[in-house]
Design a protein around this motif. Sequence first.
Motif, PDB file in Angstrom:
ATOM      1  N   ASN A 286      15.421  73.801  19.300  1.00 39.61           N
ATOM      2  CA  ASN A 286      14.698  73.982  18.047  1.00 39.61           C
ATOM      3  C   ASN A 286      13.683  75.097  18.218  1.00 39.61           C
ATOM      4  N   ASP A 287      13.499  75.882  17.183  1.00 38.66           N
ATOM      5  CA  ASP A 287      12.486  76.931  17.218  1.00 38.66           C
ATOM      6  C   ASP A 287      11.980  77.140  15.797  1.00 38.66           C
ATOM      7  N   GLN A 288      10.744  77.611  15.690  1.00 44.82           N
ATOM      8  CA  GLN A 288      10.208  77.834  14.359  1.00 44.82           C
ATOM      9  C   GLN A 288       9.116  78.883  14.375  1.00 44.82           C
ATOM     10  N   SER A 289       8.984  79.545  13.243  1.00 44.07           N
ATOM     11  CA  SER A 289       7.905  80.481  12.990  1.00 44.07           C
ATOM     12  C   SER A 289       7.506  80.286  11.533  1.00 44.07           C
ATOM     13  N   GLU A 290       6.625  81.137  11.045  1.00 43.89           N
ATOM     14  CA  GLU A 290       6.221  81.001   9.651  1.00 43.89           C
ATOM     15  C   GLU A 290       7.353  81.333   8.697  1.00 43.89           C
TER      16      GLU A 290
ATOM     17  N   ALA B 164      17.367  85.450  15.090  1.00 42.92           N
ATOM     18  CA  ALA B 164      16.623  84.286  15.567  1.00 42.92           C
ATOM     19  C   ALA B 164      17.344  83.548  16.684  1.00 42.92           C
TER      20      ALA B 164
ATOM     21  N   SER C 108      12.816  78.651  10.719  1.00 42.71           N
ATOM     22  CA  SER C 108      12.978  77.660  11.780  1.00 42.71           C
ATOM     23  C   SER C 108      14.452  77.298  11.841  1.00 42.71           C
TER      24      SER C 108
ATOM     25  N   TYR D  79      11.252  77.058   1.221  1.00 40.52           N
ATOM     26  CA  TYR D  79      12.209  77.241   2.315  1.00 40.52           C
ATOM     27  C   TYR D  79      13.609  76.878   1.832  1.00 40.52           C
TER      28      TYR D  79
END
Length: 244
Positions: free
Chosen positions: A154-158, A12, A161, A191
């Motif tokens: 910052n980054d996110q997916s399902e 990631a 993150s 999570y």
Amino acid sequence: MSYQTFAQVYDAIMDDTLYERWASFVDRQLQNKGQSVLELACGTGALAVTLKKHGYDVTGLDLSANMLSLASERAFSEGVQLPLIEGDMLDLSEIGQYDVVTCFSDSICYMPDAAAVLNVFKEVYQTLNEEGTFLFDVHSIYQIDNIFPGYMYNDQSEEISFLWQSYAGETEHSIEHDLTFFVYEEETDRYERFDETHKERTYPIEVYREMLQQAGFTSIFTSAEFGESDINDESTRWFFTCKK
């Protein structure tokens, strides 16, 4: 953290387009693609597999057994033979001789001090065959002192993150990266949070040259940005090509 989750977390924060750029840098520096290559700090094996596909006889070394397990899985899925060694780049005395040693992705910057960097250079020199080549990169002082401090991403997916924040370290030309991951665990349907701090340090280019010469290297060529430009005051990554 499971191996699969660990792979998600590691991948990631990596730009996978960089692996081909590192491999292309290696291609430009070497005359013979059949040479034996030891890749230090090989991690999950993405670059090692790429170099293998470029025609090199690659062996990967990493301190982390978890990373090597992922590298083994990656090599198998890509259909390549990739010998892997669990070891510390501060002691390469028992791993044999190689035509080329590489150490990319600013892994040298993770050494705690200049004495450790010098030790790595000495170990690499002893590991290389006669007329062997050492290829590595480091963050420039400009990158460490001017680009990283205050950096946030910052980054996110399902599935995952993450938060990345960098701030100046306690020693000169050092940086600390605080990474926080939130990874979805299907078994618990929640999570999970994981936190890491990465500390890096760099030195003036003249200091790297002096240490390389002290280790025994006599031919040292420097460039910037994957060897695609000369070094200037705003170069972010320095590349070294050293001959034994």
